[in-house]
Design a protein around this motif. Structure first.
Motif, mmCIF file in Angstrom:
data_model
loop_
_atom_site.group_PDB
_atom_site.id
_atom_site.type_symbol
_atom_site.label_atom_id
_atom_site.label_comp_id
_atom_site.label_asym_id
_atom_site.label_seq_id
_atom_site.Cartn_x
_atom_site.Cartn_y
_atom_site.Cartn_z
ATOM 1 N N MET A 94 0.917 -0.976 -0.567
ATOM 2 C CA MET A 94 -0.188 -0.102 -0.039
ATOM 3 C C MET A 94 0.692 1.234 -0.036
ATOM 4 N N PHE A 96 1.903 5.582 0.428
ATOM 5 C CA PHE A 96 0.978 6.393 0.807
ATOM 6 C C PHE A 96 1.728 7.696 0.459
ATOM 7 N N GLY A 97 0.731 9.083 0.868
ATOM 8 C CA GLY A 97 1.995 10.559 0.291
ATOM 9 C C GLY A 97 3.261 10.506 0.753
ATOM 10 N N MET A 98 3.394 10.481 2.095
ATOM 11 C CA MET A 98 4.617 11.031 2.631
ATOM 12 C C MET A 98 5.464 10.020 2.954
#
Lengths: 250, 552
Positions: free
Chosen positions: B225, B227-229
């Protein structure tokens, strides 16, 4: 004894790392979006009108924005490959910070790369263990995480209820009289949002300013939803109420 | 010898045979066998790979002089504070507005002592702005200060072609080659720049699904998965995985994101010494035997937090021993491969491949895309149950926006290049070039006599400076020679061990590395930085000539 210790180690069974999740949990079956998420959006193959994204000013589809992004892609590539301290500061970052400061009419501005992390890092930078923070009940999750990381004393007041807040401030003042030495070093903050994400209404800023000067607390104003939305030119809630922005702490 | 009938190939055959002879001849010598194996595919067993790590202690006089240096700085700091309080010197630090004069002050005077007096003196070495792509060379904006680093002013000139030894550009994907970025530009045109909504609402694009499948395939696990950061991946998912009643065992030198995630989760945290298996085993034994501190109940879960490569030390985690410990005591392992993904391992798949282990041994594989892939964001990979749980319960999935499409496209293209899916061997070449550059750089530094920490195979190279005065001098002089370095001091490192950290990249050519090494040589003599007592001979090529030939 050694024998018992070995037995204990063998017998111990931990919980499974993650509890099992039912197969038809709604979040597991995502709504997959194909194509750009503008005012019309294609979800799971069907075209719908988009009332779900935070695209208030409609800039996601703007040609000027895209052209500027293409130009910067040619010049700078995609990533920055480093934090701000170690050659990760580009001249565009500095230019953006200057422009933001000029637009919001403040002295300086600072930018972060992830929206969630902004307020969650800013609060623990100022409010340490032993300081007191008054927070609205409907504060968004990022603020809650920031408060948890800062380990300060948190006092919640009912959503947009200035009477309750004043009550809490009075109680705090009474305590301060008892222990003036400690009171001189504990800092006090109020954290509010311009436009609440969980409730959808605006905070009553003029009353907050009055409370601020009366009880000497500093105000953190989180405008992630009201920036560009409220006020005549989009400067946010301070312009909406006509207040000088230098009154706000952050 | 050459087949007389194949005349046109005769020369080639002969040449090859000669090489083969050389190779087989060398393998008979002692100690050089490892050199050949290091360049090839890993064999899967630890005994053949030499795990060489250096953590040399400095001679005593260095430690004494360091403390003296800090002492002098502190005395001068008190002197200046005194002068400021009495108005003899200007106060340059931020002050309150008139109406707020009687508010409780924000900054206690003593807390900022270090910042005001010691950090301000050498502040011009950090936050240096650049105005080009952070590749192997970049352009720095020139800035001067009129009042001893309190404010800076840009002269408007740029210093061109500074060699970049500071950015985390391990595989050289930070490039502006229009051909390489073709797909990214196309996606940018099609999708725009942002997403504007969280993962669980309208935030999942088909690009994300594609990316997750690719990451899972790359690492050899079931699901992943993104994530943005990168920082936020750690600080928001560790609280989702552990809670009250669980035990977290984390390494001494873990990154702030891991520490923050552990603190936010509410579990009990115990720290074991850096890379010290004995200390970890003792902690595990005590934890299982004695249970929770006050109630003596058994712990719900025990989770071990380690990193692949530690960014300030350059050391690699001892994965095989930790995995065997984990199996024996039934704990869970969380591996943060922020620096090591793409940088170590024969095909760039991280420390799991470097040690030849099975990715199923590690429960949670986490990494970031900022460093080797030239983009932004983080991922968590592992078994399907784990990833499904995170999709529903992770804080980031519910509240934070997802990765934006052009960045996702950049990662897809970089990963495809690494895996060889785009038809070229460019990915593998980059990984091998990085390995060669790393080993060459480290070897030369050891020969010159500097103290360099860390494992021989890690592209993060910390060079110890020790004394506070040398931090500023080192960085400024290297900039004069057009080389950009990163120096770190207290509080990121222990107070006596300030260092300069080099990040070797696959995009650096041999000439660039030689330039840097020559400059380091000169500067080392000038500043007396060559503390090592184990310096090897300066001319090994006289008796190890074969090594050079084989490396190319």
């Amino acid at each position: 004894s050694l024998q018992e210790k070995e037995e204990l180690i063998e017998e111990w069974q931990p919980e499974p790392l993650v509890p099992p999740v039912s197969k038809d949990h709604p979040a597991l079956n995502y709504n997959i979006v194909s194509g750009p998420p503008t005012h019309k959006i294609t979800v799971n193959g069907k075209e719908c009108i988009n009332f779900a994204s935070f695209n208030f000013l409609g800039l996601l589809d703007n040609e000027k924005v895209k052209n500027a992004a293409q130009a910067s892609l040619k010049k700078y590539g995609v990533g920055t490959c480093g934090p701000r301290g170690f050659y990760g500061t580009f001249d565009v970052h500095l230019e953006l910070e200057e422009r933001l400061a000029k637009f919001m009419r403040t002295e300086e501005a600072i930018i972060y790369s992830y929206g969630f992390a902004t307020i969650a890092s800013a609060i623990p930078a100022y409010s340490k263990r032993g300081d007191i923070v008054f927070v609205d009940e409907a504060a968004c999750f990022a603020i809650q995480k920031g408060l948890q990381a800062s380990r300060s004393n948190i006092k919640l007041f009912k959503h947009n209820d200035m009477v309750h807040l004043e009550q809490l401030l009075k109680e705090q003042e009474a305590e301060d009289q008892k222990n003036p030495r400690k009171a001189r070093v504990t800092r006090r903050f109020i954290v509010v949002e311009g436009l609440y994400m969980n409730a959808g209404d605006i905070c009553p800023l003029p009353e907050l300013i009055k409370l601020k000067y009366k009880y000497k607390v500093r105000i953190f104003l989180e405008e992630s939803l009201s920036f560009g939305v409220l006020g005549e030119h989009g400067r946010g809630i301070t312009e909406h109420f006509g207040i000088n922005v230098s009154v706000i702490f952050l | 010898m050459a087949n007389p009938s194949a005349v046109c190939n005769g020369h080639l055959h002969y040449h090859q045979k000669q090489n083969n002879l050389l190779k087989s001849g060398i393998s008979k010598k002692n100690g050089i066998t490892k050199g050949i194996k290091k360049n090839g595919v890993s064999n899967g067993s630890l005994s053949k790979k030499a795990f060489i790590e250096h953590f040399e202690q400095a001679p005593m006089y260095v430690a004494v002089l360091t403390f003296v240096g800090f002492g002098v700085g502190t005395i001068f700091g008190y002197l200046r504070d005194f002068m400021r309080a009495w108005g003899l010197e200007k106060r340059n630090i931020a002050t309150e507005r008139e109406q707020q004069k009687d508010f409780v002050p924000l900054y206690q005077d003593f807390e900022n002592f270090y910042t005001r007096n010691l950090y301000m003196r050498i502040r011009d070495n950090w936050n240096r702005p650049i105005c080009s792509v952070p590749g192997p060379q970049f352009d720095l904006m020139e800035r001067v200060t009129d009042d001893y680093n309190w404010t800076f002013r840009f002269t408007g000139r740029t210093i061109k072609n500074v060699i970049n030894m500071g950015s985390y550009n391990y595989l050289g994907f930070a490039e502006t080659d229009a051909n390489a970025l073709k797909t990214v530009a196309k996606e940018l045109q099609k999708y725009g720049t942002g997403i504007c909504s969280t993962r669980q609402e309208m935030g999942t694009l088909d690009k994300h699904v594609e990316l997750e499948k690719l990451v899972a395939r790359f690492l050899g696990v079931e699901d992943a998965m993104v994530f943005g950061m990168g920082f936020a991946t750690n600080s928001m998912n560790i609280p989702a995985l552990v809670g009250k009643g669980c035990l977290i065992l984390s390494d001494e030198l873990n990154h702030t994101s891991l520490v923050l995630g552990a603190r936010l989760s509410g579990a009990t945290i115990r720290i074991f010494k850096h890379n010290n298996i004995q200390s970890l085993e003792n902690l595990l034994k005590d934890a299982i035997i004695y249970g929770q501190p006050r109630s003596r109940r058994a712990w719900r879960k025990i989770i071990i937090l380690v990193e692949g490569i530690y960014s300030m030390e350059g050391s690699i985690v001892r994965l095989p021993e930790i995995v065997s410990l984990k199996r024996k005591y039934k704990a869970y392992l969380y591996l943060d491969e922020a620096h090591s993904i793409g940088a170590v391992g024969a095909t760039g798949r991280g420390v799991v491949e470097y040690f030849g282990m099975n990715p199923d041994d590690v429960d949670v594989l986490m990494g970031t895309f900022t460093k080797s892939f030239g983009a932004a964001g983080g991922y968590i990979a592992g078994k399907k149950d784990l990833v499904d749980f995170l999709r529903t319960h992770s804080h980031s999935a519910v509240y934070a926006t997802s990765m934006c499409p052009p960045v996702a496209e950049q990662i897809i293209r970089a990963m495809k290049c690494l895996m060889g899916l785009d038809g070229t061997t460019q990915g593998l070449q980059r990984v091998q070039k990085l390995g060669k550059n790393t080993r060459y750089f480290r070897r030369r530094l050891h020969e010159m006599g500097f103290i360099v920490y860390g494992n021989d195979d890690s592209p993060v190279v910390p060079l110890l400076l020790f004394m506070p005065g040398k931090i500023g001098a080192f960085a400024r002089r290297m900039l004069e020679k057009s080389i950009g370095v990163v120096v770190v001091g207290f509080p990121a490192t222990p107070i006596t061990e300030s260092r300069a950290r080099f990040c070797v990249s696959a995009a650096h050519t041999r000439e660039m590395l030689d330039t840097v090494l020559n400059a380091l040589d000169e500067l080392g003599d000038f500043l007396h930085l060559k503390y090592s007592r184990y310096s090897k001979s300066a001319h090994p090529e006289l008796y190890e000539e074969s090594r050079f030939e084989l490396e190319d």
